[in-house]
Enzyme design. Structure first.
Site, PDB file in Angstrom:
ATOM      1  N   CYS A  22       0.765  -1.146   0.077  1.00  0.00           N
ATOM      2  CA  CYS A  22       0.052  -0.060   0.021  1.00  0.00           C
ATOM      3  C   CYS A  22       0.767   1.233  -0.018  1.00  0.00           C
ATOM      4  O   CYS A  22       1.297   1.786   1.096  1.00  0.00           O
ATOM      5  CB  CYS A  22      -0.829  -0.093   1.321  1.00  0.00           C
ATOM      6  SG  CYS A  22      -1.747   1.491   1.257  1.00  0.00           S
ATOM      7  N   CYS A  24      -0.433   4.063   2.241  1.00  0.00           N
ATOM      8  CA  CYS A  24      -0.017   4.025   3.607  1.00  0.00           C
ATOM      9  C   CYS A  24       1.451   4.262   3.904  1.00  0.00           C
ATOM     10  O   CYS A  24       1.640   4.766   4.800  1.00  0.00           O
ATOM     11  CB  CYS A  24      -0.521   2.499   4.109  1.00  0.00           C
ATOM     12  SG  CYS A  24      -1.848   1.979   3.437  1.00  0.00           S
ATOM     13  N   ASP A  25       2.309   3.648   3.058  1.00  0.00           N
ATOM     14  CA  ASP A  25       3.657   3.639   3.557  1.00  0.00           C
ATOM     15  C   ASP A  25       4.594   4.639   2.676  1.00  0.00           C
ATOM     16  O   ASP A  25       5.763   4.764   3.038  1.00  0.00           O
ATOM     17  CB  ASP A  25       4.152   2.230   3.409  1.00  0.00           C
ATOM     18  CG  ASP A  25       3.398   1.235   4.258  1.00  0.00           C
ATOM     19  OD1 ASP A  25       2.859   1.784   5.293  1.00  0.00           O
ATOM     20  OD2 ASP A  25       3.155  -0.008   3.918  1.00  0.00           O
TER      21      ASP A  25
END
Ligand code: NAP
Length: 321
Positions: A147, A150-151
């Protein structure tokens, strides 16, 4: 006001039996909940470990109708959840660990509770597929991610690798160029699967480099990822890319392990539907990515959720419920 009173009267501590239990809380689950609750069916949604589903991991959604300027995935899902709750759905953030569809009422067990229902809608969606190479598991969350949204921000000014050639891979690669020094897309063929518009955007981006006919061979590092070995499938030649992270975007697998032995699944684990949204068990329905490997869009999942709820309502009426 009326909705608030209704929600109050349906506390999970006192209520165990529902007309319909919806397992999963992505666009399919929430839409099914909205329709089932509007049909005055007592409806429980058990959200699973990622309430809101895959859209919680995306940034802007440009193709969900009704939002001329686009909408952020998490905002769309939070709004759907509020809409379902306002209409009277009870939503519990818990994970289903077992089901029993062998006899009525159907049983749905979470870690802490057992619920019963006359009908069930499975809307458990799908999860990112793994590539299954050495280092993938070992460096998970230490440089291996599924993701970018997200990261991505953790990888400022680093060289990164993206595995895959579909829309997700292009979306991840483009998004990562906001932070990364460079992004190396590794794709197993010489043509992308991604849509033309996403391909064009990726090709125009100077930070993105393509490695065609290639796969990830190994992920290496110390405390975290530092190099990725890729292999050219035509020549068998290996190449080492120095990279601080790898984002795997090679498609998804349906979240249906829980239902093995209870309903019919195909050899990839997708739910087989017999009649519109009905599974092989009468009274158990499915909606969204858990059965649909063709369209896999938020809007189609929502459409399937609507269909499943209408089918449930008819099924319950026909069975005098
Ligand atoms: P996808 O379309 O199935 O693409 C998966 C990609 O990964 C393909 O390029 C595939 O290669 C590759 N792949 C699969 N297994 C692999 C393996 N074991 N090793 C190496 N490569 C592998 O999945 P997706 O990109 O997640 O997209 C899913 C759906 O969501 C699509 O319908 C897509 O259009 C949609 N989507 C849309 C957007 C958007 O419009 N903004 C964004 C994301 C997703 P091959 O090409 O050789 O099969």
């Amino acid at each position: 006001m009326q909705a608030e009173i209704k929600a109050e009267s349906k506390k999970p501590e006192t209520k165990r039996k529902f007309d319909v239990i919806i397992i999963g809380a992505g666009p399919a689950g929430y839409t099914a909940a909205i329709y089932a609750s509007r049909a005055k069916r007592e409806t429980l949604v058990i959200s699973g470990n990622l309430p809101g589903g895959q859209l919680m991991l995306t940034t802007e959604v440009e193709n969900y109708p009704g939002f001329a300027e686009g909408i952020f995935g998490p905002e769309l899902m939070t709004t759907m959840r509020k809409q379902a709750e306002r209409i009277g759905t009870l939503i519990i953030d818990d994970e289903v660990v077992n089901v029993d569809f062998k006899r009525l009422p159907f049983k749905v067990l979470t870690y802490s509770e057992e619920y019963e229902a006359d009908a069930v809608i499975i809307a458990t969606g799908a999860s990112p597929r793994k590539i299954g190479v050495r280092g993938e598991q070992e460096f998970s969350a230490k440089g291996v991610s599924y993701c970018a949204t997200c990261d991505g921000p953790f990888f400022k000014n680093q060289d990164l690798v993206v595995a895959g050639g579909g829309d997700s891979a292009m979306e991840e690669a483009i998004f990562l160029t906001k932070f990364a020094k460079s992004v190396h897309v590794v794709h197993r063929r010489d043509k992308l699967r991604a849509s033309k518009i996403m391909q064009d955007r990726a090709f125009e981006n100077k930070k993105i480099h393509f490695h065609w006919n290639s796969v990830i061979d190994e992920i290496k590092g110390g405390q975290k990822v530092s190099e990725i070995t890729i292999k050219n499938l035509n020549t068998d030649q290996k190449e080492m890319l120095e990279a601080g992270g790898i984002f795997v975007a090679v498609g998804h697998e349906p979240n249906t392990k829980l239902f093995k032995g209870q309903i019919d699944l195909d050899d990839q684990g997708y739910i087989i539907l017999k009649n519109k949204t009905q599974t092989s068990v009468e009274g158990v329905f499915a909606a969204g990515d858990a059965h649909d490997h063709r369209y896999r869009q938020a809007v189609t999942a929502a459409g399937f959720g609507c269909m499943a709820a209408i089918d449930v309502d008819r099924y319950l009426s026909e069975n005098k419920k």
